[in-house]
Design a protein around this motif. Structure first.
Motif, mmCIF file in Angstrom:
data_model
loop_
_atom_site.group_PDB
_atom_site.id
_atom_site.type_symbol
_atom_site.label_atom_id
_atom_site.label_comp_id
_atom_site.label_asym_id
_atom_site.label_seq_id
_atom_site.Cartn_x
_atom_site.Cartn_y
_atom_site.Cartn_z
ATOM 1 N N ASP A 1 29.109 57.207 99.754
ATOM 2 C CA ASP A 1 29.504 57.607 101.053
ATOM 3 C C ASP A 1 29.269 59.136 101.279
ATOM 4 N N PRO B 1 30.557 50.901 95.981
ATOM 5 C CA PRO B 1 30.633 52.144 96.678
ATOM 6 C C PRO B 1 31.260 53.356 95.921
ATOM 7 N N HIS C 1 42.951 46.158 89.560
ATOM 8 C CA HIS C 1 42.727 46.966 90.615
ATOM 9 C C HIS C 1 43.393 48.078 90.313
ATOM 10 N N ARG D 1 37.495 52.162 103.747
ATOM 11 C CA ARG D 1 37.053 52.890 102.680
ATOM 12 C C ARG D 1 35.938 52.013 101.929
ATOM 13 N N ASN E 1 29.128 51.805 102.845
ATOM 14 C CA ASN E 1 28.507 51.314 101.535
ATOM 15 C C ASN E 1 27.854 49.881 101.334
ATOM 16 N N GLN F 1 43.895 51.857 89.878
ATOM 17 C CA GLN F 1 43.796 53.377 90.553
ATOM 18 C C GLN F 1 44.166 54.496 89.998
ATOM 19 N N ASP G 1 34.340 51.526 92.155
ATOM 20 C CA ASP G 1 34.051 52.269 91.010
ATOM 21 C C ASP G 1 35.311 52.513 90.103
ATOM 22 N N ASP G 2 36.504 52.212 90.789
ATOM 23 C CA ASP G 2 37.798 52.731 89.946
ATOM 24 C C ASP G 2 38.830 51.346 89.133
HETATM 25 N N1 UDP Z 1 35.193 54.954 98.731
HETATM 26 C C1 UDP Z 1 34.481 55.475 99.823
HETATM 27 N N2 UDP Z 1 34.582 56.548 100.527
HETATM 28 C C2 UDP Z 1 35.738 56.909 100.743
HETATM 29 C C3 UDP Z 1 37.016 56.377 99.815
HETATM 30 C C4 UDP Z 1 36.679 55.328 99.036
HETATM 31 O O1 UDP Z 1 33.119 55.290 99.530
HETATM 32 O O2 UDP Z 1 36.060 57.602 101.645
HETATM 33 C C5 UDP Z 1 34.964 54.080 97.960
HETATM 34 C C6 UDP Z 1 35.615 54.110 96.411
HETATM 35 O O3 UDP Z 1 34.673 55.108 95.602
HETATM 36 C C7 UDP Z 1 35.641 52.770 96.194
HETATM 37 C C8 UDP Z 1 36.036 51.964 97.327
HETATM 38 O O4 UDP Z 1 35.352 52.860 98.404
HETATM 39 O O5 UDP Z 1 34.655 52.376 95.198
HETATM 40 C C9 UDP Z 1 37.454 51.687 97.555
HETATM 41 O O6 UDP Z 1 38.136 52.730 97.953
HETATM 42 P P1 UDP Z 1 39.446 53.193 96.807
HETATM 43 O O7 UDP Z 1 39.277 52.820 95.676
HETATM 44 O O8 UDP Z 1 39.940 54.603 97.136
HETATM 45 O O9 UDP Z 1 40.336 52.233 97.756
HETATM 46 P P2 UDP Z 1 41.707 51.190 97.106
HETATM 47 O O10 UDP Z 1 41.733 51.101 95.696
HETATM 48 O O11 UDP Z 1 42.868 51.960 97.719
HETATM 49 O O12 UDP Z 1 41.475 49.970 98.001
#
Ligand code: UDP
Ligand code: MN
Length: 242
Positions: free
Chosen positions: A41, A10, A219, A80, A84, A221, A106-107
């Motif tokens: 998204d 995603p 994980h 989030r 996707n 960020q 992706d992160d």
């Molecule tokens: N993502 C998305 N839409 C959003 C926020 C996040 O598609 O509005 C994607 C983001 O690119 C990532 C995944 O959903 O691949 C999880 O998001 P994030 O890394 O922000 O979440 P966290 O690491 O806090 O769980």
């Protein structure tokens, strides 16, 4: 013979999107027989993302799956990446027959050895995720070859208190479970999805990464970068340009 790996990523539009995807792409370029499902998204594909994907030489699908407006408007934490990932599952049901799939945000940071670990998953495989929750680690606990339970900083009544990056699933296993879906439930996406793979419980899990003693994914960020408009241009006028 290497079964295909389907990597479901995603992503969404923001200044960090291309850098994150560049790093992930250049990790995945080391992995053979990989098919990358990049799912935005968004209501339309981002040109810079398409161009990046084309340059990698990786077999890919560039799909879109916007978060439903009702969730987008909600205050507090949002689901989030759920639209996707469900789009990715839908694509697999229509297009894939064998191999294994994995949800790779992706992160995060991935050791390429992780992809060899998951490659021959028969049902569902799991391993540790570093830098996850306040404990800094989310992992199944194995002692003398026996599964004891899950270690995670936020259990919250979950049957499977694991991170999205901590498991992979066989495509065939998914095909046998046509109702499997990820819920729009912030914090409970992994648990909801794994529960929806029923019949499936901890005795069916294949534990990888040397019985969950090695960390091969983190994980991480990325901090939000300063919006360009807020940058104080005055300080750039002080540089010594000859
Ligand atoms: N993502 C998305 N839409 C959003 C926020 C996040 O598609 O509005 C994607 C983001 O690119 C990532 C995944 O959903 O691949 C999880 O998001 P994030 O890394 O922000 O979440 P966290 O690491 O806090 O769980
Ligand atoms: Mn993340």
């Amino acid at each position: 013979f290497l079964p295909p790996l389907y990597i479901i990523t995603p992503t969404y539009r923001r200044p960090e999107q291309v850098p994150e995807l560049t790093r992930l792409a250049q990790t995945l370029m080391h992995v053979p027989n990989l098919h990358w499902l990049v799912i935005e998204d968004a209501h339309n594909q981002t040109t810079q993302v398409t161009e990046l994907l084309q340059r990698t030489g990786i077999r890919f699908e560039h799909l879109i799956a916007p978060m439903p407006e009702s969730y987008k408007k909600k205050k507090g934490s949002k689901p989030r990446g759920v639209s996707n990932r469900n789009k990715g599952l839908q694509w697999l049901r229509a297009n894939a027959t064998d191999g294994v799939f994995y949800f790779a945000d992706d992160d995060n940071t991935y050791d390429i050895a992780l992809f060899s670990e998951m490659r021959f998953t028969r049902k569902v495989s799991m391993w540790p995720v570093g830098l996850c929750t306040k404990f800094g680690l989310s992992t199944p606990v194995i002692h003398n070859g026996t599964f004891l339970g899950f270690y995670d900083g936020w259990v919250a009544g979950r049957k499977f208190p694991v991170d999205m990056a901590g498991f992979a699933v066989s495509v065939q296993f998914l095909h046998e479970r046509p109702n499997a879906i990820m819920p729009y439930k912030p914090g409970f996406e992994e648990d909801g999805f794994l529960r929806s793979l029923s019949p499936f419980d901890p005795k069916d899990i294949e534990f990888k990464a040397e019985n969950c003693t090695k960390i091969l994914v983190w994980h991480t960020q990325t901090k939000k970068n300063e919006p360009a408009a807020k940058v104080d241009m005055a300080k750039y006028n002080n540089t010594n340009v000859v």
